[in-house]
Motif scaffolding. Structure first.
Motif, PDB file in Angstrom:
ATOM      1  N   TYR A 155      -5.704  -0.039   6.846  1.00 12.51           N
ATOM      2  CA  TYR A 155      -5.104   1.143   6.853  1.00 12.51           C
ATOM      3  C   TYR A 155      -4.901   2.354   6.511  1.00 12.51           C
ATOM      4  N   ASN A 184       3.485   8.952  -0.157  1.00 11.24           N
ATOM      5  CA  ASN A 184       4.227   7.854  -0.712  1.00 11.24           C
ATOM      6  C   ASN A 184       6.254   8.139  -0.325  1.00 11.24           C
ATOM      7  N   ARG A 223       0.961   7.449  -7.594  1.00  8.02           N
ATOM      8  CA  ARG A 223       1.796   8.001  -6.984  1.00  8.02           C
ATOM      9  C   ARG A 223       2.257   9.239  -6.810  1.00  8.02           C
ATOM     10  N   VAL A 257       2.981   3.348 -11.227  1.00  9.80           N
ATOM     11  CA  VAL A 257       3.371   2.143 -11.135  1.00  9.80           C
ATOM     12  C   VAL A 257       4.360   1.875 -12.184  1.00  9.80           C
ATOM     13  N   TYR A 282      -1.810  -9.209  -6.385  1.00 10.92           N
ATOM     14  CA  TYR A 282      -1.366  -8.353  -6.332  1.00 10.92           C
ATOM     15  C   TYR A 282      -1.957  -6.825  -6.405  1.00 10.92           C
ATOM     16  N   GLU A 287      -8.691   0.384  -4.381  1.00 11.65           N
ATOM     17  CA  GLU A 287      -7.795   0.893  -4.625  1.00 11.65           C
ATOM     18  C   GLU A 287      -7.916   2.141  -4.020  1.00 11.65           C
TER      19      GLU A 287
HETATM   20  O1  G4F Z   1       4.524   0.664  -2.825  1.00 14.46           O
HETATM   21  P1  G4F Z   1       3.035   0.337  -1.940  1.00 14.46           P
HETATM   22  O2  G4F Z   1       3.072  -1.423  -1.535  1.00 14.46           O
HETATM   23  O3  G4F Z   1       2.865   1.156  -1.360  1.00 14.46           O
HETATM   24  P2  G4F Z   1       0.733   2.424  -0.276  1.00 14.46           P
HETATM   25  O4  G4F Z   1      -0.468   1.371  -0.691  1.00 14.46           O
HETATM   26  O5  G4F Z   1       0.760   3.721  -1.709  1.00 14.46           O
HETATM   27  O6  G4F Z   1       1.314   2.357   0.526  1.00 14.46           O
HETATM   28  C1  G4F Z   1       2.419   2.732   1.284  1.00 14.46           C
HETATM   29  O7  G4F Z   1       2.069   4.280   0.896  1.00 14.46           O
HETATM   30  C2  G4F Z   1       1.187   4.930   2.166  1.00 14.46           C
HETATM   31  C3  G4F Z   1       1.359   6.718   1.512  1.00 14.46           C
HETATM   32  O8  G4F Z   1       0.371   6.793   0.774  1.00 14.46           O
HETATM   33  C4  G4F Z   1       2.011   4.861   3.293  1.00 14.46           C
HETATM   34  F1  G4F Z   1       0.884   5.216   4.761  1.00 14.46           F
HETATM   35  C5  G4F Z   1       2.169   2.906   3.317  1.00 14.46           C
HETATM   36  O9  G4F Z   1       1.990   2.981   5.083  1.00 14.46           O
HETATM   37  C6  G4F Z   1       3.205   2.719   2.983  1.00 14.46           C
HETATM   38  O10 G4F Z   1       4.019   3.153   2.737  1.00 14.46           O
HETATM   39  O11 G4F Z   1       1.918   0.567  -3.346  1.00 14.46           O
HETATM   40  C7  G4F Z   1       1.617   1.319  -4.685  1.00 14.46           C
HETATM   41  C8  G4F Z   1       0.775   1.020  -5.642  1.00 14.46           C
HETATM   42  C9  G4F Z   1      -0.696   0.358  -5.624  1.00 14.46           C
HETATM   43  O12 G4F Z   1      -1.773   1.512  -6.109  1.00 14.46           O
HETATM   44  C10 G4F Z   1      -0.579  -0.624  -5.167  1.00 14.46           C
HETATM   45  O13 G4F Z   1      -1.431  -1.824  -5.742  1.00 14.46           O
HETATM   46  O14 G4F Z   1       1.496  -0.060  -6.274  1.00 14.46           O
HETATM   47  C11 G4F Z   1       0.463  -1.072  -6.636  1.00 14.46           C
HETATM   48  N1  G4F Z   1       1.196  -2.777  -7.215  1.00 14.46           N
HETATM   49  C12 G4F Z   1       0.633  -2.818  -7.741  1.00 14.46           C
HETATM   50  N2  G4F Z   1       1.902  -3.924  -7.966  1.00 14.46           N
HETATM   51  C13 G4F Z   1       1.599  -2.905  -5.914  1.00 14.46           C
HETATM   52  C14 G4F Z   1       2.337  -3.944  -6.925  1.00 14.46           C
HETATM   53  N3  G4F Z   1       2.177  -3.512  -4.825  1.00 14.46           N
HETATM   54  C15 G4F Z   1       2.900  -3.858  -4.367  1.00 14.46           C
HETATM   55  N4  G4F Z   1       3.264  -3.477  -2.790  1.00 14.46           N
HETATM   56  N5  G4F Z   1       3.193  -4.259  -4.814  1.00 14.46           N
HETATM   57  C16 G4F Z   1       3.099  -5.282  -6.201  1.00 14.46           C
HETATM   58  O15 G4F Z   1       3.470  -6.335  -6.768  1.00 14.46           O
END
Ligand code: G4F
Ligand code: NAP
Length: 346
Positions: A155, A184, A223, A257, A282, A287
């Motif tokens: 992505y 984010n 984030r 997180v 997940y 990362e």
């Molecule tokens: O909420 P996430 O999936 O967002 P991520 O990967 O930061 O991406 C989002 O933000 C980007 C901007 O930087 C956008 F461009 C993109 O389209 C999207 O909107 O994950 C955030 C963090 C990651 O580090 C992930 O490893 O949360 C961590 N995480 C831990 N447990 C998890 C989980 N993420 C998800 N989705 N689900 C989990 O259970």
């Protein structure tokens, strides 16, 4: 000034819905591209919908897909937009490791299809590209407009391509094309598989006795989480400048997180350690550890500043989930503060 016309790709998504609200409130005629699906995907913009037969309708939806170049060009020709906002993408980072080719086709090449459609039709429109802090990837914070890109996911790589093709069309053909590099941003309308919404939903469901355990991956990633309803205003501001340029949009704050989890659970009087468990599914193959944006250029040039920071965001998202679960009994839960531009629901 005569009413302007905007075309939004990704109008059914989180940002598309807030941007459509903002533009309709500003008097624009708004056209949105919607993918055909076997069920309705327009839930986030239902409140803006008007019968297209009404004389005062200002929101129009068209079937289309960014993988279909002829459709994209045909819609540009038909709608004749003054402003095009390209928000459509396969936007889930974890999913992009499973579907790298689809992600590239939509998120990277989809941008070229739009830009090429604008170039070949000769439309004098302005173009906004939804670029992402995910492009910075492994580059240490704080990240700003001149920070080197080091993407860590298919992505992120696709977004770097889309960023550069946007700049290329600006430099090569003189298009008014800008990149908003947004960190984010979240809301009660966030997709339920992104971590903030997943956590807010679980905290509310556990509080209501509907669930006991929440499975998560990496709790240490940091984030810069802002409120999506405020970020779409920065997109609009970028297209109102005399000259096209690229801007970082962020709060400048950093939370892990785990911090977000703690805020949501504490908000409903729960100890997160009693409910959160680790599940390696997940985790990502690579990362992004730490994103914190420096949005001083957006503040200086666009006059844009966020007001909702991560702790308040966690609270308002959890409240929204509680209200949804409790129905009319949820009247005592605080309402989500509406951004200044929000229309009364129709
Ligand atoms: O909420 P996430 O999936 O967002 P991520 O990967 O930061 O991406 C989002 O933000 C980007 C901007 O930087 C956008 F461009 C993109 O389209 C999207 O909107 O994950 C955030 C963090 C990651 O580090 C992930 O490893 O949360 C961590 N995480 C831990 N447990 C998890 C989980 N993420 C998800 N989705 N689900 C989990 O259970
Ligand atoms: P989102 O909720 O996932 O919405 C994505 C939108 O793109 C949906 O309307 C989706 O349609 C549409 N779409 C996906 N593939 C498409 C295709 N092939 N053709 C046409 N439409 C397609 O994402 P978001 O959070 O609103 O983000 C908006 C944009 O900003 C995305 O480009 C995202 O990558 C980028 N961005 C987001 C963040 C963030 O934190 N939210 C940060 C930086 C950049 P369906 O409804 O049919 O799935």
């Amino acid at each position: 000034m005569t009413a302007r016309t905007a075309l939004i790709t990704g109008i059914t998504g989180q940002d598309g819905s807030y941007l459509a609200e903002l533009l309709v409130a500003k008097g624009y005629t708004v056209h949105g591209i919607v993918r055909r699906a076997s069920t309705f995907t327009t839930g986030r913009i239902e409140h803006l919908y008007q019968d297209p037969h009404d004389a005062d309708t200002r929101l129009f939806l068209h079937y289309g897909d960014l993988t279909d170049a002829s459709r994209v060009a045909g819609l540009l020709e038909r709608v004749q937009p003054d402003e095009v906002y390209n928000l459509a993408a396969q936007s889930h980072v974890r999913v992009s490791f499973d579907e790298p080719l689809f992600t590239a086709d939509t998120t990277a090449l989809g941008t070229t299809r739009l830009l090429e459609g604008i170039r070949t039709t000769g439309l004098p429109c302005r173009f906004y590209q939804a670029s992402s802090s995910e492009m910075f990837g492994a580059s240490p914070p704080p990240q700003h407009e001149r920070t080197e890109f080091h993407p860590r996911s298919p992505y992120g790589v696709a977004k770097v391509y889309a960023y550069w093709i946007t700049r290329n069309y600006r430099e090569a053909y003189g298009l008014y094309a800008v990149n908003g590099i947004l960190f984010n941003h979240e809301s009660p309308r966030r997709g339920p598989t992104f971590v903030t919404r997943k956590v807010a939903m679980a905290a509310a469901r556990i509080k209501a006795g509907l669930q006991d355990t929440l499975y998560l991956g990496n709790l240490e990633a940091r984030r810069d989480w802002g409120y999506a309803a405020e970020y779409v205003d920065a997109m609009w501001r970028m297209l109102q400048q005399d000259e096209p340029d690229d801007y970082v949009v962020a709060t400048g704050t950093s939370y892990s997180v785990q911090d977000f989890v703690e805020h949501c659970f504490a908000h409903v009087g729960l100890d997160w350690r009693d409910h959160v468990r680790f599940d390696e599914r997940y985790l990502r193959p690579a990362e992004v550890d730490d994103l914190v944006g420096d949005a001083s250029k957006a503040a200086r040039v666009l006059g844009w500043q966020p007001t909702v920071l991560t702790p308040e965001l966690a609270g308002l998202m959890t409240d929204a989930e509680l209200r949804q679960l409790l129905g009319s009994d949820g009247a005592a839960v605080p309402a989500v503060p509406a951004p200044a531009h929000t229309l009364a629901p129709r």
